[in-house]
Write a protein that holds these residues in place. Structure first.
Motif, short mmCIF file in Angstrom:
data_model
loop_
_atom_site.label_atom_id
_atom_site.label_comp_id
_atom_site.label_asym_id
_atom_site.label_seq_id
_atom_site.Cartn_x
_atom_site.Cartn_y
_atom_site.Cartn_z
N TYR A 16 30.62 7.94 -22.06
CA TYR A 16 29.40 7.52 -22.77
C TYR A 16 29.62 7.66 -24.28
CZ TYR A 16 27.66 8.46 -18.05
OH TYR A 16 27.50 8.50 -16.69
N PRO A 17 30.45 6.77 -24.88
CA PRO A 17 30.79 6.92 -26.31
C PRO A 17 29.59 6.91 -27.25
CG PRO A 17 31.54 4.80 -25.45
CD PRO A 17 31.10 5.61 -24.28
N HIS A 18 28.56 6.11 -26.91
CA HIS A 18 27.37 6.01 -27.77
C HIS A 18 26.52 7.29 -27.76
CE1 HIS A 18 26.30 4.77 -23.73
NE2 HIS A 18 25.02 5.01 -24.00
N LEU A 19 26.76 8.16 -26.76
CA LEU A 19 25.98 9.41 -26.66
C LEU A 19 26.68 10.62 -27.28
CD1 LEU A 19 24.57 9.21 -23.00
CD2 LEU A 19 23.28 8.92 -25.12
N GLN A 20 27.93 10.43 -27.75
CA GLN A 20 28.72 11.57 -28.24
C GLN A 20 28.01 12.35 -29.35
OE1 GLN A 20 32.21 12.26 -26.76
NE2 GLN A 20 30.91 11.13 -25.37
N MET A 21 27.54 11.64 -30.39
CA MET A 21 26.91 12.32 -31.52
C MET A 21 25.53 12.90 -31.16
SD MET A 21 27.47 13.63 -34.35
CE MET A 21 29.11 12.96 -34.61
N PRO A 22 24.65 12.13 -30.45
CA PRO A 22 23.36 12.74 -30.05
C PRO A 22 23.56 13.99 -29.19
CG PRO A 22 23.29 10.37 -29.74
CD PRO A 22 24.69 10.70 -30.10
N LEU A 23 24.52 13.95 -28.24
CA LEU A 23 24.79 15.11 -27.38
C LEU A 23 25.31 16.28 -28.20
CD1 LEU A 23 26.46 13.51 -24.20
CD2 LEU A 23 24.27 14.69 -24.30
N LEU A 25 24.65 16.98 -31.34
CA LEU A 25 23.51 17.57 -32.08
C LEU A 25 22.60 18.38 -31.17
CD1 LEU A 25 22.70 14.51 -34.39
CD2 LEU A 25 23.77 16.66 -35.10
N VAL A 26 22.36 17.86 -29.96
CA VAL A 26 21.50 18.57 -28.99
C VAL A 26 22.15 19.89 -28.59
CG1 VAL A 26 20.59 18.52 -26.62
CG2 VAL A 26 20.32 16.52 -28.09
N PHE A 27 23.44 19.84 -28.20
CA PHE A 27 24.13 21.06 -27.75
C PHE A 27 24.33 22.08 -28.87
CE2 PHE A 27 26.21 18.23 -24.30
CZ PHE A 27 25.14 18.45 -23.44
N LEU A 28 24.55 21.58 -30.08
CA LEU A 28 24.69 22.48 -31.23
C LEU A 28 23.37 23.21 -31.50
CD1 LEU A 28 26.53 23.53 -33.57
CD2 LEU A 28 25.63 21.65 -34.95
N LYS A 76 34.00 24.57 -26.92
CA LYS A 76 34.96 23.55 -26.47
C LYS A 76 34.24 22.24 -26.15
CE LYS A 76 39.15 22.33 -25.60
NZ LYS A 76 40.16 22.32 -26.68
N LEU A 77 33.04 22.35 -25.58
CA LEU A 77 32.22 21.15 -25.29
C LEU A 77 31.89 20.42 -26.59
CD1 LEU A 77 30.28 19.30 -23.66
CD2 LEU A 77 28.61 21.15 -23.70
N LEU A 78 31.49 21.17 -27.61
CA LEU A 78 31.16 20.57 -28.92
C LEU A 78 32.39 19.91 -29.54
CD1 LEU A 78 28.92 23.43 -30.40
CD2 LEU A 78 28.13 21.20 -29.61
N GLU A 79 33.55 20.56 -29.37
CA GLU A 79 34.81 20.02 -29.92
C GLU A 79 35.16 18.69 -29.26
OE1 GLU A 79 39.48 21.02 -29.78
OE2 GLU A 79 38.19 22.78 -29.78
N THR A 80 35.01 18.61 -27.92
CA THR A 80 35.36 17.37 -27.21
C THR A 80 34.44 16.22 -27.58
OG1 THR A 80 34.01 17.95 -25.27
CG2 THR A 80 36.33 18.60 -25.19
N LEU A 81 33.25 16.52 -28.08
CA LEU A 81 32.29 15.47 -28.44
C LEU A 81 32.56 14.85 -29.81
CD1 LEU A 81 29.00 17.13 -27.13
CD2 LEU A 81 30.00 15.02 -26.23
N VAL A 82 33.30 15.58 -30.67
CA VAL A 82 33.51 15.06 -32.04
C VAL A 82 34.98 14.79 -32.39
CG1 VAL A 82 31.39 15.96 -33.09
CG2 VAL A 82 33.41 17.42 -32.99
#
Length: 310
Positions: A16-23, A25-28, A76-82
């Motif tokens: 889900y490439p379009h959700l990477q940044m919203p996810l 921000l939410v998880f952070l 690690k989850l945050l790292e994989t998203l950015v």
């Protein structure tokens, strides 16, 4: 055992490439709230002498465990998203699995210990301080950590005994048990049986302690003549029951999910709730329903703001 695979690639939510940044921000945001909330509870319990009781002693350890196990997966989850690099070393993956497993099992039994503490408080209020002595509380906490470590060590060893010589792509954002097991190219029977025995035993034991404690609590509450006593007893247990329901509900959901490719998204979402959301919810559940915690937090914020403004 053959470990030709030295690095794993975590797919995370890359489909889900379009959700990477919203996810991200939410998880952070959730992770920040988790750290602030749980550290806040630990500080509040230490500062207020009124909160130096077994209940808050266990609650501060629950907050410590929430910080620990959310910190194993979330960074690690945050790292994989950015970042494009989603790799994790074989050793790093096993270390991550060991710690997440140890903290989850410890928290499982910490919630059971807290249920026993509520049982003593409601059913034997006059003997509460004697029955829940400092020594017993320390032993109960030490026991939960030790048991969590032993179970996790056994499960990690069962995974290390397998051979990994095929694909190195983990369809997950972290080193979760079923995700690692799906990459093995040797017979996983021993590892699966070990996991089944440990999981079933731990879930059954912790739930049995909780159910037995609350059955006695409910019976005692029903017998209470005064409405005030009834309300007080219910309020001390409501927040703990909420935390238990969410924690065990998601564990049982993860156990019941069939190990198929179509269910990986459900596994990932359930794991997000488990490792990211629950550690944030616990301080909210306990503090919002607790007058002493709210009063101490208010005083703490008030004094800090006053000292900065002067």
């Amino acid at each position: 055992m053959i470990h030709s695979v030295t690095t794993f690639i975590l797919l995370g939510f890359s489909e889900y490439p379009h959700l990477q940044m919203p996810l991200f921000l939410v998880f952070l945001t959730v992770y920040t709230v988790t750290l602030v909330g749980n550290l806040g509870i630990i500080m509040v319990v230490r500062i207020n002498p009124k909160l130096h009781t077994p209940m808050y002693f266990f609650l501060s350890h629950l907050s410590f465990l929430d910080i620990c196990y959310s910190s194993v997966f979330t960074p690690k989850l945050l790292e994989t998203l950015v970042t494009e690099d989603r790799s994790i070393s074989f050793k790093g993956c096993m270390v991550q699995f060991f710690f997440i497993c140890a903290f989850v099992i410890t928290e499982m039994f910490m919630l059971a210990v807290m249920a026993y503490d509520r049982f003593v408080a409601v059913c034997n209020p006059l003997l509460y301080t004697v029955a829940m002595s400092q020594k017993l509380c320390a032993l109960l906490v030490a026991g939960t950590y030790t048991w969590g470590g032993i179970c996790s060590l056994t499960l990690t060893y069962s995974l290390l005994e397998l051979s990994y010589c095929g694909s190195n792509i983990i369809n997950h954002f972290g080193c979760e048990y079923s995700a690692i097991l799906s990459l093995s190219c040797s017979d996983p029977y021993f590892s699966q049986m070990t996991c089944l025995v440990i999981s079933t035993f731990n879930e059954a034991c912790s739930l049995l302690i909780i159910l037995a404690s609350y059955i006695f609590i409910v019976v005692t509450i029903i017998k209470m003549p005064s409405a005030g006593g009834l309300q007080k007893a219910f309020s001390t247990c409501a927040s703990h029951l909420t935390a238990i329901t969410i924690f065990h509900g998601i564990i049982l959901l993860l156990y019941c999910v069939p190990n198929s490719k179509s269910s990986w998204l459900l596994v990932k979402v359930a794991t997000v709730f488990f490792t990211v959301m629950i550690p944030m919810l616990n301080p909210l559940i306990y503090s919002l329903r607790n007058k002493d915690v709210k009063d101490t937090a208010r005083k703490l914020i008030h004094t800090k703001l006053l000292s900065h403004s002067m």
